[in-house]
Structures are given as structure tokens and as C-alpha cells.
Scaffold this active site. Structure first.
Site, PDB file in Angstrom:
ATOM      1  N   LYS A  52      -0.536   7.502   6.414  1.00 25.41           N
ATOM      2  CA  LYS A  52      -1.335   6.405   6.980  1.00 25.41           C
ATOM      3  C   LYS A  52      -2.790   6.849   7.158  1.00 25.41           C
ATOM      4  O   LYS A  52      -3.717   6.093   6.880  1.00 25.41           O
ATOM      5  CB  LYS A  52      -0.725   5.943   8.321  1.00 25.41           C
ATOM      6  CG  LYS A  52       0.588   5.184   8.127  1.00 25.41           C
ATOM      7  CD  LYS A  52       1.346   4.921   9.420  1.00 25.41           C
ATOM      8  CE  LYS A  52       2.719   4.328   9.100  1.00 25.41           C
ATOM      9  NZ  LYS A  52       3.571   4.062  10.262  1.00 25.41           N
ATOM     10  N   GLN A  96       3.998   5.588  16.390  1.00 24.18           N
ATOM     11  CA  GLN A  96       5.026   5.852  15.384  1.00 24.18           C
ATOM     12  C   GLN A  96       6.408   5.927  16.030  1.00 24.18           C
ATOM     13  O   GLN A  96       6.613   6.628  17.022  1.00 24.18           O
ATOM     14  CB  GLN A  96       4.693   7.170  14.644  1.00 24.18           C
ATOM     15  CG  GLN A  96       5.609   7.492  13.465  1.00 24.18           C
ATOM     16  CD  GLN A  96       5.491   6.515  12.300  1.00 24.18           C
ATOM     17  OE1 GLN A  96       4.470   5.855  12.119  1.00 24.18           O
ATOM     18  NE2 GLN A  96       6.547   6.385  11.519  1.00 24.18           N
ATOM     19  N   ASP A 119       1.126  -3.135  13.660  1.00 24.07           N
ATOM     20  CA  ASP A 119       2.505  -3.013  13.169  1.00 24.07           C
ATOM     21  C   ASP A 119       3.220  -4.364  13.186  1.00 24.07           C
ATOM     22  O   ASP A 119       4.267  -4.528  12.559  1.00 24.07           O
ATOM     23  CB  ASP A 119       3.304  -2.067  14.087  1.00 24.07           C
ATOM     24  CG  ASP A 119       3.446  -0.666  13.512  1.00 24.07           C
ATOM     25  OD1 ASP A 119       3.439  -0.525  12.281  1.00 24.07           O
ATOM     26  OD2 ASP A 119       3.582   0.279  14.315  1.00 24.07           O
TER      27      ASP A 119
HETATM   28  N1  GUN Z   1       8.796   4.149  11.942  1.00 22.37           N
HETATM   29  C1  GUN Z   1       9.304   3.760  10.742  1.00 22.37           C
HETATM   30  N2  GUN Z   1       8.565   2.754  10.215  1.00 22.37           N
HETATM   31  C2  GUN Z   1       7.588   2.493  11.099  1.00 22.37           C
HETATM   32  C3  GUN Z   1       6.502   1.576  11.119  1.00 22.37           C
HETATM   33  O1  GUN Z   1       6.314   0.761  10.217  1.00 22.37           O
HETATM   34  N3  GUN Z   1       5.694   1.627  12.214  1.00 22.37           N
HETATM   35  C4  GUN Z   1       5.895   2.488  13.231  1.00 22.37           C
HETATM   36  N4  GUN Z   1       5.062   2.449  14.279  1.00 22.37           N
HETATM   37  N5  GUN Z   1       6.895   3.358  13.245  1.00 22.37           N
HETATM   38  C5  GUN Z   1       7.729   3.367  12.191  1.00 22.37           C
END
Ligand code: GUN
Length: 289
Positions: A52, A96, A119
Site C-alpha cells: 500500500k 490493517q 477502506d
Molecule cells: N486485511 C485484509 N484485507 C484488508 C483490507 O482491505 N483493509 C484492512 N484495513 N485490513 C485488511
């Protein structure tokens, strides 16, 4: 059979985002800014967050990584969320997941300001999605709908079966696929679905999002179906440098010959999920800056 190239499509979208950033900066404004909060040292989470941050650099966004150890308390984490909510230099942020067991994911998600929830996990954004109002969309569903659109795959009136009902993928995707812009007739299948094989075999568009490697076999797929594989399970692979490889939810080799379109793993939905977060951040910035 057409192989849907999620990497190529995501790269095209990244170029469009980079152009939009150049335009923002040329008017004297700061670039969009995304922060990621990472707790602990889980290998998968470390990798996802590193991607990211790298994606942000590629399109000219600012990024900030905030780390906590596994023993961070829920109040400490929520205090950080409030600080980020009030940081005018920041357009959006993610925490996350998964979080350590002693922290409530729901409480943390609900503490995030919905206007910075890139998100799309906050109940306000989920509710807005259900009502068809402008909202931050959860990244994987957003990426899948964008892939179908960019490949000009007909969806109106099609029978779409989604296997999996997670809050992050299956459930929001079922809402998006049934909206007027897509117009599919949607079935959400799950662990209690009777005659799952038959239900899947009737799908014009089959979306596998259950997290079970190679679960979808050829006899579950209709001739000419569009198959979208959301699975990304790490399985042991002693022949690779990392010791693991990603496996999708679809038994690709036997399913692909029956499909009109299919996404590979890796290189299908994954890159689109990543680019959706950038799209949401750009949207957040366009509201904020
Ligand atoms: N863990 C797995 N996929 C995601 C996501 O798209 N966003 C976040 N914050 N955590 C994750």
C-alpha cells in the site's frame, strides 16, 4: 477463454490517478495523503501494508506508516484513530486487520471518521452503499466491479453467484452487483447453502470469495461462465524462495477452459483491490483539500 489481466488494468488506473495528482499539485495544493496503522508483525499484514505504501509512492501520494506492537491497548489504538481523524494533513487512513484478539475490530472501525474511512468498513459507509448513496466502497468489491466494467463484460440480467458472505467482500459485493449500474441477479452462497455445486453451475458470473484453496472445480462451473477468483491463501511451497505461494479459490487449470473470462491468482483481483484504495484516497482528497 479470455484471461482478465488485473495487473494491467490496475496499472492503467494508477496512471490515471498519477495524472490527477499532477493536476492537484499543479494548482499549488498538497498531494493526497494516506496513512496505514499496522499492529504487530504478521507476515501477511506486513506485506500488504508495504504494498500500500509502495502504491502511494508510485502515484505521487504522500504516505505515513504508524506501527504499534502486539501489546498495544484498545484505548491507545483508539486514541491514535482520533488523532488521525483530526489531522487536517491527512485525507484517509486504514487500520490493517486482523487486530490482536484483545482489541475489538468493530470498536476501532467505528472510531474512524467515516469521511476518512478509505477502506469503506465503517457502518456509515456500508449503509450508504446499501442505499446507493456516494460512499467509500470496500476495496475488493470496488475492484471487481471496475474489472468487469473495463473488460466490458455484460452483467445486466446475468445470474451472479457469490460464494462467501464476509463483511469485506461477499456481502458488499452482493449489494454492488445488484445495483442499477450493474443489474445482476445475485445469489450469495455460503457454508450452509444446499446443493452448492448446482447453485454455482447455474451462474453466468461466479465469484469465489470463501478463502478455501481450489474449492471451485470444473463440475461447479457452467460452460462460458465468467469466473472471478478472490482467494489468496498462502500455501506451503518449499520450491519457492519465500516458502509459500498464493492459491486462489478456483482450481484454475481445470476451470479455465470452460470459461469465457477468468481471473488468475496472482494478477487478477489482488492488484485491483490495491488500486481501489488509491481511488478511495483520491476521492477523500478531492473532498478535503
Ligand atoms: N486485511 C485484509 N484485507 C484488508 C483490507 O482491505 N483493509 C484492512 N484495513 N485490513 C485488511
Amino acid at each position: 477463454m479470455i484471461l482478465i489481466d488485473g495487473k494491467k488494468t490496475a496499472d492503467e488506473i494508477k496512471k490515471e490517478i498519477a495524472e490527477a495528482v499532477k493536476l492537484i499539485v499543479s494548482t499549488g495544493k498538497r498531494p493526497p495523503h494516506l496513512a496505514a496503522v499496522l499492529i504487530g508483525h504478521d507476515g501477511g499484514s506486513e506485506t500488504y501494508v508495504a504494498f500500500k505504501i509502495k502504491d502511494c509512492e508510485e502515484v505521487g501520494f504522500r504516505s505515513t506508516l504508524i506501527r504499534f506492537e502486539d501489546d498495544v491497548t484498545e484505548p491507545e489504538l483508539i486514541a491514535k484513530v482520533h488523532e488521525l481523524n483530526n489531522d487536517d494533513d491527512l485525507d484517509g487512513f486504514i487500520v490493517q486487520l486482523p487486530l490482536p484478539k484483545h482489541i475489538s475490530e468493530q470498536k476501532v472501525i467505528e472510531a474512524i471518521d467515516a469521511r476518512k474511512d478509505v477502506d469503506g468498513f465503517h457502518p456509515e459507509n456500508v449503509g450508504r452503499l446499501v442505499l446507493g448513496l456516494p460512499a467509500f466502497l470496500s476495496a475488493t468489491p470496488f475492484g471487481i466491479v471496475e474489472l468487469l466494467k473495463r473488460y466490458q463484460i455484460p452483467t445486466s440480467g446475468k445470474n451472479c453467484v457469490i460464494v462467501g458472505r464476509s463483511n469485506i467482500v461477499g456481502r458488499p459485493l452482493s449489494i454492488l452487483m445488484s445495483q442499477k449500474a450493474v443489474n445482476a441477479t445475485v445469489t450469495v452462497a455460503h457454508s450452509q447453502t444446499k446443493n452448492l455445486k448446482q447453485v454455482c453451475a447455474e451462474a453466468d458470473i461466479l465469484i469465489a470469495a470463501l478463502g478455501s484453496p481450489e474449492f471451485i472445480k470444473a463440475d461447479m462451473v457452467k460452460e462460458g461462465a465468467v469466473v472471478i477468483d478472490v482467494g489468496t491463501t498462502r500455501v506451503n511451497a518449499p520450491d519457492t524462495k519465500s516458502g509459500w505461494r498464493l492459491k486462489g479459490d478456483v482450481k484454475f487449470d481445470e476451470v479455465a477452459p470452460k470459461c469465457s473470462y477468468i481471473t488468475p491468482v496472482p494478477g487478477g483481483v489482488g492488484p485491483m483491490t490495491r488500486v481501489s484504495l488509491l481511488q478511495n484516497t483520491l476521492l477523500a482528497a478531492s473532498r478535503n483539500i
